[in-house]
Structure formats: C-alpha cells, structure tokens
Design an enzyme around this catalytic site. Sequence first.
Site, PDB file in Angstrom:
ATOM      1  N   GLN A 127      41.597  37.749  41.616  1.00 36.38           N
ATOM      2  CA  GLN A 127      42.418  37.910  43.089  1.00 36.38           C
ATOM      3  C   GLN A 127      41.213  37.965  44.029  1.00 36.38           C
ATOM      4  OE1 GLN A 127      43.523  42.023  44.008  1.00 36.38           O
ATOM      5  NE2 GLN A 127      45.498  40.887  44.192  1.00 36.38           N
ATOM      6  N   TYR A 202      45.220  44.451  53.454  1.00 39.49           N
ATOM      7  CA  TYR A 202      43.850  44.079  53.072  1.00 39.49           C
ATOM      8  C   TYR A 202      43.686  43.028  54.324  1.00 39.49           C
ATOM      9  CZ  TYR A 202      44.075  46.757  48.882  1.00 39.49           C
ATOM     10  OH  TYR A 202      44.136  47.687  48.027  1.00 39.49           O
ATOM     11  N   ARG A 378      52.517  47.829  35.462  1.00 38.86           N
ATOM     12  CA  ARG A 378      52.705  48.981  34.527  1.00 38.86           C
ATOM     13  C   ARG A 378      53.050  48.793  33.307  1.00 38.86           C
ATOM     14  NH1 ARG A 378      55.568  51.979  39.471  1.00 38.86           N
ATOM     15  NH2 ARG A 378      56.339  49.602  39.691  1.00 38.86           N
TER      16      ARG A 378
END
Length: 422
Positions: A127, A202, A378
């Site tokens: 990423q 971001y 998760r």
Amino acid sequence: MITANLAMSASRPVNLVAQASASEHLSPLLKKALMPTKLAGLELPNRIIKAATFEGRCQDGLAKDSLIDFHEEIVAGGTGMTTVAYCAIEPDGRVMDQMMWMHENARPQLEKLAARVHQQGGKLSGQMVHCGNFSQNANFRGKQPLGPSKMLNLGGLPFGLLRAGEMTERDMSARVQQFYDAAQFMKSCGFDAVEVHVGHGYGLSQFISPKTNKRTDQYGGSLINRMRFPLRCLDAVRKAVGEEFPILVKMGLTDGVKGGLKIDGAIEVAAMLDAAGVDCIIPSGGTSSFNPMLLFRGESLVKGMIENEKNWLMRLGLKLIGPRLFKEYPYQELYFLDGAKRVRDRVSNAKLCYIGGCSDRASLETVMQEFDFVQLGRALIKDPDMVKQLAQNADYKNGCIHCNRCASMIKHPDGVHCVLNN
C-alpha cells in the site's frame, strides 16, 4: 502461531482449487471466490485479498521479522494476495516514526518478505501512501507537514507538529517523483502489485476532500481540480511499474464529516480513477483524522488506544476528545455494500474489490455475486487459515466479534493481533 505447515510447497493453491472443485458443501459463488483469476497481468490463486491493516510490526522504518511471519501465515492459510499496509513513499510520509518507508535499507527485509510469500504460492501487494498534513512522526525531518492547504494538525501537537503548510507546485512535483521512485523500488523488491491510497484522510485524499482542500488555484475548487494532483501521482506510478503490473486504488465513499467528500462526489472520483486506467478500485470510507469508526464499525478503539499509547499528552487527548472523535457505529455485515454498488455501476473498465464487513459465508457469496475481489482484514487477523477452512469445512465460523482491540494495538510491543487468540 506459525506452524510447520509454512514449509509446504508453492503447490498449496493448486490443492485449494482441487478441494474447492470437489467440495459438495461449496456454492458456485464460493467456488468462484476460491478459483484462480487474473488482475491485469498477474495470475492470482483466488479472489480473496488480505486488506491493508497496519500491523505495527516495524522499527526505525524497516519491517521486523514478525511482519514477514504475519504475511507468510496469511497466504499459507489460503489467501490469494496479502497487502502490506502503509508503505510510505518517503520518511516524512509516515504518520508515526515506526512505520516503514521505501528506501534501499528496507530492501533486504522486503525481498525476504516477497520470497516467503511466493514460497507459499501467494502474491504480495504494497500500500503506497503519504500522510500529507496528518503526521504524528516524532522524527519528522522537514519544517512542517505539507498538504493541500494550511491547517492545524491537532494529532501532531504532542509531537511538536501543530501546524501544516500548503504545498507549492515544486512540493507537488517532488512528491510525484517520490511516488514514481517508491513504485519502481517496490516492484524491484518483488511486490506483485501496488495499492495507492487515496482515502481515509491521508495525503492524496486531502486534495480530494473539500474539507481539507481550500486552494483557489488549479488544484482546488471543482472536483476535477481537486483530483488533478492525485491523478498526477497515479500517472507516475503507472509509468514506474508498466502496463501489466496491477495498480489497485483504495478510495473513500464518504469522509463522514461535515464539509467532507460525500457519496455523489465519490462516485465521480471512481469514474476518474477508472478513466485514468487503474486496474482495481476498492471503495472504503471514513477518515483517520475526523471519523475513523466509520471505517471500522463495532466497538470503539479508544480504550485500547489509551492502553497502548506511551505519550502522556496523547493519552490525555484521547481521554478528553476520544469519545467524540471515535463515534459509535454498530457493526453490521457488508456495511459499504450500497455505496460500493454505486461505484460498480459507474465504472466501466476497472475491476472492483469489496471491503467492509465480510466475515461469513453468506456475505462472501453476496460479494462474489456483485464484485471481482474481496478484501478481508479483521477476519484474517482472527483466523489466518480462514480461506483454507472455508474450502474444507462446511460448518466453519470465523469467530471475529468486531471488538476492534486488534486495530488499537498498532503501538503494542507485539504488534496487531487478535486478543481472542491469546
């Protein structure tokens, strides 16, 4: 824990395909999820991708061996491609000083990571990201963080980074070059794909969002103008890696904050990304600086973050404003489904990867009916063997309760892990 099954050969995905083909308990949609496919010029073992979830297993800008072990275990469990979160394109692109950044000293560990993932038959994505004006980096090298516009950086206050400056044309050209250099470097280290982050508040999403972009020049105002700089960076990445190398892009469906990006604008962002030639779009949502729980859903991160925060001023801030920042969003399966469908209907060429609350068979079947890929976070932290278990066990239940304690452990000495597995 990592067991002896990590020594198995790269034939593991072939065995998984055979198991899926022969399994009577698997629906056609689940078989689709487990079968090989292509993304641009890359052959993938299946359509299931480990989402980028920063695991906190880095030190001094380098990957620890425990990060390598973590991703190796994910692909050994059947996941087709795993994503290394937060590969900052330069040292000041890190939110925290212990995050990785792409430079030659990082090469040995990254090459080792790629080799270990490939040995298990999986693929590796990284990423690409820059924090922009949102930095808590105690070892920040510049004068101040830079984003589209001048603003306060309240998250950086405990680290002496209260203000963020406005990028000049020269600053933007330098950052475009940093995206190019980082992409070229990552490909040379053995990454099979890159995921460019244009969401979650971001650096690149700060240009897209009207909440953080107050410019009046060619990079501000209209959505076309606000997309101009992110598209320049994506063009640089494409030039660095070539046409057959997959570029995935994670974008936001909404910032979840007043004055931020809304769903209608996000649909047009997706159309522009599609027109720019990205290979896969991942529609997500929320912002790390304004509304992080919109991304996570479930129990609040605040308690766990306070427990793991070493900076006393940061702990105090979390106690005072944490409950307002980390809003309550009850967990539900497929919570980004409606917005992701709207992106799918607007996009003509790029493939779509679903993310957001997919942890059981029924959800995975729904996703495979609508999209090309799915990213799991998760659920794979809870059970790295989830994909293999789905292929083998008709009664499999993942067990993730969406407590989000894993996500609050980015500063824990052992890194992100599932507390239920202790």
